[in-house]
Design an enzyme around this catalytic site. Structure first.
Site, PDB file in Angstrom:
ATOM      1  CG  HIS A   1       7.911   7.601   5.727  1.00 17.77           C
ATOM      2  ND1 HIS A   1       7.705   7.422   4.390  1.00 17.77           N
ATOM      3  CD2 HIS A   1       6.722   7.318   6.323  1.00 17.77           C
ATOM      4  CE1 HIS A   1       6.452   7.055   4.169  1.00 17.77           C
ATOM      5  NE2 HIS A   1       5.830   6.992   5.329  1.00 17.77           N
TER       6      HIS A   1
ATOM      7  CB  CYS B   1       8.277  11.066  -3.432  1.00 18.34           C
ATOM      8  SG  CYS B   1       7.534  12.012  -4.758  1.00 18.34           S
TER       9      CYS B   1
ATOM     10  CG  HIS C   1       3.566   4.552   8.960  1.00 23.80           C
ATOM     11  ND1 HIS C   1       3.091   3.523   8.179  1.00 23.80           N
ATOM     12  CD2 HIS C   1       4.008   5.489   8.089  1.00 23.80           C
ATOM     13  CE1 HIS C   1       3.246   3.824   6.898  1.00 23.80           C
ATOM     14  NE2 HIS C   1       3.791   5.016   6.819  1.00 23.80           N
TER      15      HIS C   1
ATOM     16  NE  ARG D   1      -1.333   2.506   2.819  1.00 26.15           N
ATOM     17  CZ  ARG D   1      -0.882   3.651   3.312  1.00 26.15           C
ATOM     18  NH1 ARG D   1      -0.899   4.746   2.567  1.00 26.15           N
ATOM     19  NH2 ARG D   1      -0.394   3.729   4.537  1.00 26.15           N
ATOM     20  CG  ASP D   2       3.073   4.455   2.912  1.00 25.57           C
ATOM     21  OD1 ASP D   2       2.845   5.296   2.033  1.00 25.57           O
ATOM     22  OD2 ASP D   2       3.555   4.749   4.022  1.00 25.57           O
TER      23      ASP D   2
END
Lengths: 328, 328
Positions: free
Chosen positions: A226, A257, A224, A33-34
């Site tokens: 990053h 990204c 969660h 998903r992410d």
């Protein structure tokens, strides 16, 4: 695993330590998903190969997809098709992200009743990401929770920009705590604190965790992270030391990204597994299987993955490292 | 900065935490030595630009170069020329690495009396790196220490492969402790534990630190981590929690082997500074100045640096991160 030793002497520096780690943690794989949401769409067959490889890692929680607008996230436009295949793997706790009650209906209809719903703690991110304020996003929690519960599932509210917002700057702890409390009051069974832009650090991790858990006693709180600024695994370590046992990670560190070359994405599952397992914390995942899943993932997305461990070839030691003068 | 809170309830998971951090740490910048040693030789002018930029970061300890065989490490063949320029910057504690007494003589003659000397805890790495066993390498410590002390300087023994060796596998804690004790007995003023191949993890960090410090009471012990498997900053966090205040890092994370694409090098100075400063630990370094030094370094070596923070553009938040659907 608990390492604790008190030193007797105290000087100008801190010369005592406590490294308190839980015996086991429960990782949620979010690569499907992410990890994939910003990629060019991956064909269903390749996604199923990824899922097969991920299930083989031993991970017991997988975020399978997201039921959101195909226009907003074309990479996950096949959510229904993915959900229809999940029953082939029995021993996994599947979940899906939804953006609103309509998505929750879709998810439940597709057979996924354990839902995640993102509420940004900051209005700036909430408006950019979801087109509404934080309060408006919170307003949908009761309906989504009702849909999940009605289908025998659960609702986890993921609090995005829990530490920092790219628009509003630093998120005050009190604001994130208020969102957490409101989400639980509105029906969330579980919370997850998202470091959406990868800016937080260990001290801020434990301070926010403490505040949220005191405000929401009895509600499980996951994290969660990053790894955008190289602090992801250190933040995970701090969270685990704070007693968190539910952590999100993404195979290969997928999730950066594609329009910001070099920006890392989610913390890499294989790095988290390596760090924890070698520190005596059971994850239930097999490192070699995660690396194999990373290879499948790299093939599926068609570009290099950011994970350092994966690029280093895994746990094994490259012999060439040593054949130089004066290494340390 | 101390964050400590004891929770009253105890369940099956650890739900208490201690994040004990020192008020300040003392970073040693090793980009000029460990960072450059495997690079194609950088011209002296470019090195001086790097040094100028590094001094401007506020770092007070810089490993300037290495007095080793120009054949083994052509990138540092200009050690004497570099050393001759150091006096232009007054407020920095300079050091240099030496591989044997001959190098120590060269260093002292060049005006650098604070020396580092590598002893590999494993014979396999010692033979590959220095052409002799661990015991033989230890045998040179008294003479090198004598040269350093005779010039009014000090000797730090860097214990390479302190945790793992690419040839011999895991290094037993007792072996590293024995090397540490022997080095101190032979005249070392300070120790540094090197995770040469970037394989250690937080639990092993604190266990080895504890054992070495108990074996060598009164001797300062620093750490030297590589970020090859994504665990470098987490290891630094664990070390700092264990009271370590002397940490090596390299601007931009320079130090990866150019023959192993993707393999990260030393932990990046800017990531360490970011993690610690934002956690309330003073480093004395200015993050923006470190990022500026990374730009100078990238230009000098002519290729991309591995640091995630540097590639992400620093502490500032890229606005584009948020303009997607359903981010968390």
């Amino acid at each position: 695993m608990v390492v604790r030793r008190r030193r007797r002497t105290r000087g100008p520096t801190v010369n005592e330590f406590d490294l308190v780690l839980p015996a086991a943690v429960d990782i949620r794989e979010v690569g499907m998903r992410d990890g994939l949401q910003l990629e060019a769409p991956v064909p269903l067959d390749a996604k199923l190969e990824m899922l097969e490889a991920l299930v083989a890692t031993g991970v017991r929680r997988i975020e399978a997809t997201s039921f959101v607008s195909p226009r907003a996230v074309p990479a996950l436009a096949d959510a229904d098709a993915v959900a229809a295949e999940l029953s082939r793997w029995g021993d996994v706790h599947w979940s899906a992200l939804v953006a609103n009650p309509r998505g929750a209906v879709r998810a439940v209809d597709a057979g996924v009743a354990d839902l995640e719903y993102v509420v940004s703690a900051s209005d700036g991110h909430s408006r950019a990401n979801a087109g509404r304020s934080t309060a408006e996003a919170l307003g949908a929690v009761p309906e989504i929770a009702g849909l999940a519960h009605g289908a025998g599932g659960s609702l986890e509210v993921v609090i995005a920009t829990a530490w920092d917002c790219p628009f509003d700057g630093r998120t005050p702890i009190g604001r994130t705590v208020d969102v957490a409390r409101a989400a639980v009051t509105a029906g969330a069974d579980q919370l997850c604190l998202g470091d959406t832009i990868g800016t937080t650090v260990p001290l801020r991790v434990v301070l926010l965790l403490d505040a949220v858990r005191r405000a929401c006693p009895g509600t499980p709180v996951g994290v969660h992270f990053h790894d955008t600024r190289g602090t992801g695994q250190a933040n995970a370590l701090a969270a685990v030391q704070a007693g968190v046992t539910q952590l999100d990670s993404s195979v290969g560190g997928l999730g950066g990204c594609p329009f910001a070359p070099g920006a890392s994405g989610n913390i890499a599952t294989e790095e988290l597994v390596y760090l924890l397992e070698e520190s005596g914390v059971r994850t239930g995942l097999d490192l070699d299987a995660v690396l194999a899943a990373a290879r499948v993932t790299e093939h599926a997305v068609g570009h290099e993955l950011p994970s350092s461990l994966y690029r280093a070839g895994g746990r094994s030691v490259p012999r060439g490292d040593a054949v130089v003068g004066s290494t340390s």
